[in-house]
Design a protein around this motif. Structure first.
Motif, PDB file in Angstrom:
ATOM      1  N   ILE A   1       0.785  -1.237  -0.132  1.00 31.65           N
ATOM      2  CA  ILE A   1       0.006  -0.113   0.061  1.00 31.65           C
ATOM      3  C   ILE A   1       0.979   1.195   0.085  1.00 31.65           C
ATOM      4  O   ILE A   1       0.472   2.049  -0.645  1.00 31.65           O
ATOM      5  N   ASN A   2       1.931   1.283   0.890  1.00 27.88           N
ATOM      6  CA  ASN A   2       2.732   2.573   0.833  1.00 27.88           C
ATOM      7  C   ASN A   2       3.386   2.509  -0.443  1.00 27.88           C
ATOM      8  O   ASN A   2       3.660   3.836  -1.004  1.00 27.88           O
ATOM      9  N   ASP A   3       4.048   1.612  -1.364  1.00 29.81           N
ATOM     10  CA  ASP A   3       4.616   1.807  -2.475  1.00 29.81           C
ATOM     11  C   ASP A   3       3.352   2.249  -3.500  1.00 29.81           C
ATOM     12  O   ASP A   3       3.626   2.958  -4.436  1.00 29.81           O
ATOM     13  N   TYR A   4       2.206   1.806  -3.321  1.00 22.76           N
ATOM     14  CA  TYR A   4       1.031   2.181  -4.249  1.00 22.76           C
ATOM     15  C   TYR A   4       0.716   3.539  -4.129  1.00 22.76           C
ATOM     16  O   TYR A   4       0.684   4.202  -5.107  1.00 22.76           O
ATOM     17  N   LEU A   5       0.589   4.026  -2.893  1.00 26.01           N
ATOM     18  CA  LEU A   5       0.460   5.460  -2.506  1.00 26.01           C
ATOM     19  C   LEU A   5       1.483   6.414  -3.124  1.00 26.01           C
ATOM     20  O   LEU A   5       1.155   7.462  -3.665  1.00 26.01           O
ATOM     21  N   GLU A   6       2.915   5.865  -3.069  1.00 30.14           N
ATOM     22  CA  GLU A   6       3.686   6.948  -3.569  1.00 30.14           C
ATOM     23  C   GLU A   6       3.452   6.957  -5.050  1.00 30.14           C
ATOM     24  O   GLU A   6       3.609   7.965  -5.868  1.00 30.14           O
ATOM     25  N   ARG A   7       3.262   5.877  -5.781  1.00 30.42           N
ATOM     26  CA  ARG A   7       3.146   5.609  -7.227  1.00 30.42           C
ATOM     27  C   ARG A   7       1.784   6.843  -7.507  1.00 30.42           C
ATOM     28  O   ARG A   7       1.833   7.491  -8.457  1.00 30.42           O
ATOM     29  N   LEU A   8       0.825   6.507  -6.713  1.00 33.27           N
ATOM     30  CA  LEU A   8      -0.470   7.435  -7.118  1.00 33.27           C
ATOM     31  C   LEU A   8      -0.129   8.711  -6.854  1.00 33.27           C
ATOM     32  O   LEU A   8      -0.819   9.495  -7.637  1.00 33.27           O
TER      33      LEU A   8
ATOM     34  N   GLN B   1      -5.872  -6.732  -7.165  1.00 30.98           N
ATOM     35  CA  GLN B   1      -5.960  -6.541  -8.377  1.00 30.98           C
ATOM     36  C   GLN B   1      -6.689  -5.082  -8.894  1.00 30.98           C
ATOM     37  O   GLN B   1      -6.276  -4.682 -10.079  1.00 30.98           O
ATOM     38  N   ILE B   2      -7.890  -4.958  -8.178  1.00 37.85           N
ATOM     39  CA  ILE B   2      -8.685  -3.792  -8.445  1.00 37.85           C
ATOM     40  C   ILE B   2      -7.528  -2.472  -8.288  1.00 37.85           C
ATOM     41  O   ILE B   2      -7.711  -1.631  -9.399  1.00 37.85           O
ATOM     42  N   LEU B   3      -6.689  -2.502  -7.228  1.00 36.19           N
ATOM     43  CA  LEU B   3      -5.761  -1.311  -7.353  1.00 36.19           C
ATOM     44  C   LEU B   3      -4.743  -1.196  -8.741  1.00 36.19           C
ATOM     45  O   LEU B   3      -4.546  -0.212  -9.137  1.00 36.19           O
ATOM     46  N   MET B   4      -4.382  -2.567  -9.114  1.00 42.08           N
ATOM     47  CA  MET B   4      -3.479  -2.568 -10.116  1.00 42.08           C
ATOM     48  C   MET B   4      -4.279  -1.978 -11.540  1.00 42.08           C
ATOM     49  O   MET B   4      -3.749  -1.423 -12.457  1.00 42.08           O
ATOM     50  N   LEU B   5      -5.538  -2.627 -11.528  1.00 43.43           N
ATOM     51  CA  LEU B   5      -6.399  -2.195 -12.532  1.00 43.43           C
ATOM     52  C   LEU B   5      -6.701  -0.769 -12.615  1.00 43.43           C
ATOM     53  O   LEU B   5      -6.696  -0.157 -13.832  1.00 43.43           O
ATOM     54  N   LEU B   6      -6.586   0.056 -11.482  1.00 39.45           N
ATOM     55  CA  LEU B   6      -6.812   1.549 -11.390  1.00 39.45           C
ATOM     56  C   LEU B   6      -5.684   2.150 -11.839  1.00 39.45           C
ATOM     57  O   LEU B   6      -5.792   3.035 -12.604  1.00 39.45           O
ATOM     58  N   ALA B   7      -4.555   1.661 -11.512  1.00 42.55           N
ATOM     59  CA  ALA B   7      -3.156   2.173 -12.115  1.00 42.55           C
ATOM     60  C   ALA B   7      -3.030   2.249 -13.357  1.00 42.55           C
ATOM     61  O   ALA B   7      -2.726   3.116 -14.314  1.00 42.55           O
ATOM     62  N   ASP B   8      -3.376   0.987 -14.053  1.00 42.28           N
ATOM     63  CA  ASP B   8      -3.640   0.792 -15.512  1.00 42.28           C
ATOM     64  C   ASP B   8      -4.332   1.680 -16.158  1.00 42.28           C
ATOM     65  O   ASP B   8      -4.146   2.240 -17.273  1.00 42.28           O
ATOM     66  N   HIS B   9      -5.459   1.831 -15.697  1.00 41.48           N
ATOM     67  CA  HIS B   9      -6.611   2.845 -16.379  1.00 41.48           C
ATOM     68  C   HIS B   9      -6.141   4.039 -16.303  1.00 41.48           C
ATOM     69  O   HIS B   9      -6.227   4.779 -17.365  1.00 41.48           O
ATOM     70  N   ILE B  10      -5.784   4.696 -15.166  1.00 44.56           N
ATOM     71  CA  ILE B  10      -5.023   5.996 -15.207  1.00 44.56           C
ATOM     72  C   ILE B  10      -4.012   6.247 -16.569  1.00 44.56           C
ATOM     73  O   ILE B  10      -3.998   7.114 -17.106  1.00 44.56           O
ATOM     74  N   THR B  11      -2.982   5.259 -16.439  1.00 44.68           N
ATOM     75  CA  THR B  11      -1.900   5.226 -17.428  1.00 44.68           C
ATOM     76  C   THR B  11      -2.471   5.353 -18.923  1.00 44.68           C
ATOM     77  O   THR B  11      -2.129   6.199 -19.770  1.00 44.68           O
TER      78      THR B  11
ATOM     79  N   ASN C   1     -11.070  12.688 -21.179  1.00 43.52           N
ATOM     80  CA  ASN C   1     -10.051  11.692 -20.750  1.00 43.52           C
ATOM     81  C   ASN C   1      -9.701  12.023 -19.333  1.00 43.52           C
ATOM     82  O   ASN C   1      -9.640  11.014 -18.479  1.00 43.52           O
ATOM     83  N   LEU C   2      -9.140  13.430 -19.058  1.00 38.72           N
ATOM     84  CA  LEU C   2      -9.090  13.831 -17.688  1.00 38.72           C
ATOM     85  C   LEU C   2     -10.170  13.428 -16.715  1.00 38.72           C
ATOM     86  O   LEU C   2      -9.761  12.937 -15.676  1.00 38.72           O
ATOM     87  N   LEU C   3     -11.386  13.762 -16.906  1.00 37.76           N
ATOM     88  CA  LEU C   3     -12.278  13.509 -15.971  1.00 37.76           C
ATOM     89  C   LEU C   3     -12.940  12.219 -16.150  1.00 37.76           C
ATOM     90  O   LEU C   3     -13.339  11.787 -14.977  1.00 37.76           O
ATOM     91  N   HIS C   4     -12.613  11.219 -16.957  1.00 35.80           N
ATOM     92  CA  HIS C   4     -12.844  10.161 -16.975  1.00 35.80           C
ATOM     93  C   HIS C   4     -11.958   9.297 -15.977  1.00 35.80           C
ATOM     94  O   HIS C   4     -12.306   8.308 -15.328  1.00 35.80           O
ATOM     95  N   ILE C   5     -10.934   9.936 -16.072  1.00 36.00           N
ATOM     96  CA  ILE C   5      -9.720   9.150 -15.078  1.00 36.00           C
ATOM     97  C   ILE C   5     -10.210   9.558 -13.589  1.00 36.00           C
ATOM     98  O   ILE C   5     -10.175   8.769 -12.910  1.00 36.00           O
ATOM     99  N   GLY C   6     -10.855  10.765 -13.306  1.00 38.28           N
ATOM    100  CA  GLY C   6     -11.411  10.908 -12.114  1.00 38.28           C
ATOM    101  C   GLY C   6     -12.560  10.255 -11.607  1.00 38.28           C
ATOM    102  O   GLY C   6     -12.768   9.621 -10.551  1.00 38.28           O
ATOM    103  N   TYR C   7     -13.234  10.012 -12.900  1.00 40.25           N
ATOM    104  CA  TYR C   7     -14.590   9.115 -12.532  1.00 40.25           C
ATOM    105  C   TYR C   7     -14.269   7.660 -12.080  1.00 40.25           C
ATOM    106  O   TYR C   7     -14.660   6.859 -10.993  1.00 40.25           O
ATOM    107  N   ALA C   8     -13.189   7.364 -12.717  1.00 38.74           N
ATOM    108  CA  ALA C   8     -12.732   5.688 -12.557  1.00 38.74           C
ATOM    109  C   ALA C   8     -11.906   5.740 -11.310  1.00 38.74           C
ATOM    110  O   ALA C   8     -12.124   4.545 -10.367  1.00 38.74           O
ATOM    111  N   MET C   9     -11.226   6.435 -10.774  1.00 41.21           N
ATOM    112  CA  MET C   9     -10.574   6.713  -9.595  1.00 41.21           C
ATOM    113  C   MET C   9     -11.803   6.560  -8.139  1.00 41.21           C
ATOM    114  O   MET C   9     -11.335   5.965  -7.553  1.00 41.21           O
ATOM    115  N   ASP C  10     -12.806   7.275  -8.675  1.00 43.03           N
ATOM    116  CA  ASP C  10     -13.850   7.411  -7.537  1.00 43.03           C
ATOM    117  C   ASP C  10     -14.532   5.962  -7.731  1.00 43.03           C
ATOM    118  O   ASP C  10     -14.785   5.449  -6.297  1.00 43.03           O
ATOM    119  N   TRP C  11     -14.658   5.389  -8.854  1.00 41.28           N
ATOM    120  CA  TRP C  11     -15.388   4.259  -8.861  1.00 41.28           C
ATOM    121  C   TRP C  11     -14.571   3.010  -8.195  1.00 41.28           C
ATOM    122  O   TRP C  11     -14.979   2.278  -7.401  1.00 41.28           O
TER     123      TRP C  11
END
Length: 180
Positions: A28-35, A146-156, A68-78
């Motif tokens: 989680i700490n590594d993930y938060l740094e990446r986020l 996996q959901i966390l990894m999918l979120l990072a992929d989606h943002i990218t 795209n920018l706001l879709h990233i926001g929506y996906a993070m929220d979801w």
């Protein structure tokens, strides 16, 4: 006497036991740094694109830069608030918070920043004993890890589309940061 000794040991050493929540979890700490690094980069990208180019679409069926920018926001929220946090999902078709409509560039950047804040807060407080819990993800059985990894992929994925929009408008995107 033996029970008394066990109780004394538990009372004495109990508070030293690390919490089960995210603060002590290296994943989680590594993930938060990446986020957080991802936030810095996407905000830089959003700030670099001129506001009059926010409606640009690479193809008619593509999302615009702003979408795209706001879709990233929506996906993070979801992913965070709904899938991990248990809040009812927003409906992409009817949601107005993450729709461009008449939002200015500054309003969109503020929204993406606040969404990153909320996501980082939720993940920072996440009960890591739930990382291996599974849930339905578009008909697939996925762990919360996996959901966390999918979120990072989606943002990218959507950020890359934004970078293409910049290039197609003759702009040089901000230099990629390797620790995304």
């Amino acid at each position: 006497m033996k029970n008394l000794m066990i109780c004394a040991v538990l009372i004495f050493f109990g508070p030293a036991t690390p919490p089960l929540f995210a603060q002590g979890d290296s994943y989680i700490n590594d993930y938060l740094e990446r986020l957080e690094n991802s936030r810095k980069y996407i905000v830089l990208v959003a700030e670099t694109m001129p506001e009059d180019k926010y409606s640009f679409k690479a193809t008619p069926e593509s999302l615009s830069f702003a979408e795209n920018l706001l879709h990233i926001g929506y996906a993070m929220d979801w992913h965070s608030q709904s899938l991990l946090g248990g809040r009812a999902s927003r409906d992409w078709q009817t949601d107005t918070i993450f729709k461009v409509s008449s939002k200015s560039k500054a309003e969109m950047i503020a929204l993406i920043n606040s969404t990153f804040d909320e996501t980082i807060k939720l993940i920072g407080e996440f009960d890591t004993t739930q990382l291996d819990d599974h849930l339905d993800y578009f008909g697939l059985n996925r762990s919360k890890r996996q959901i966390l990894m999918l979120l990072a992929d989606h943002i990218t994925h959507h950020r890359a589309q934004m970078l293409v929009s910049m290039r197609l408008n003759g702009l040089t995107p901000p230099r990629y940061v390797l620790f995304q």
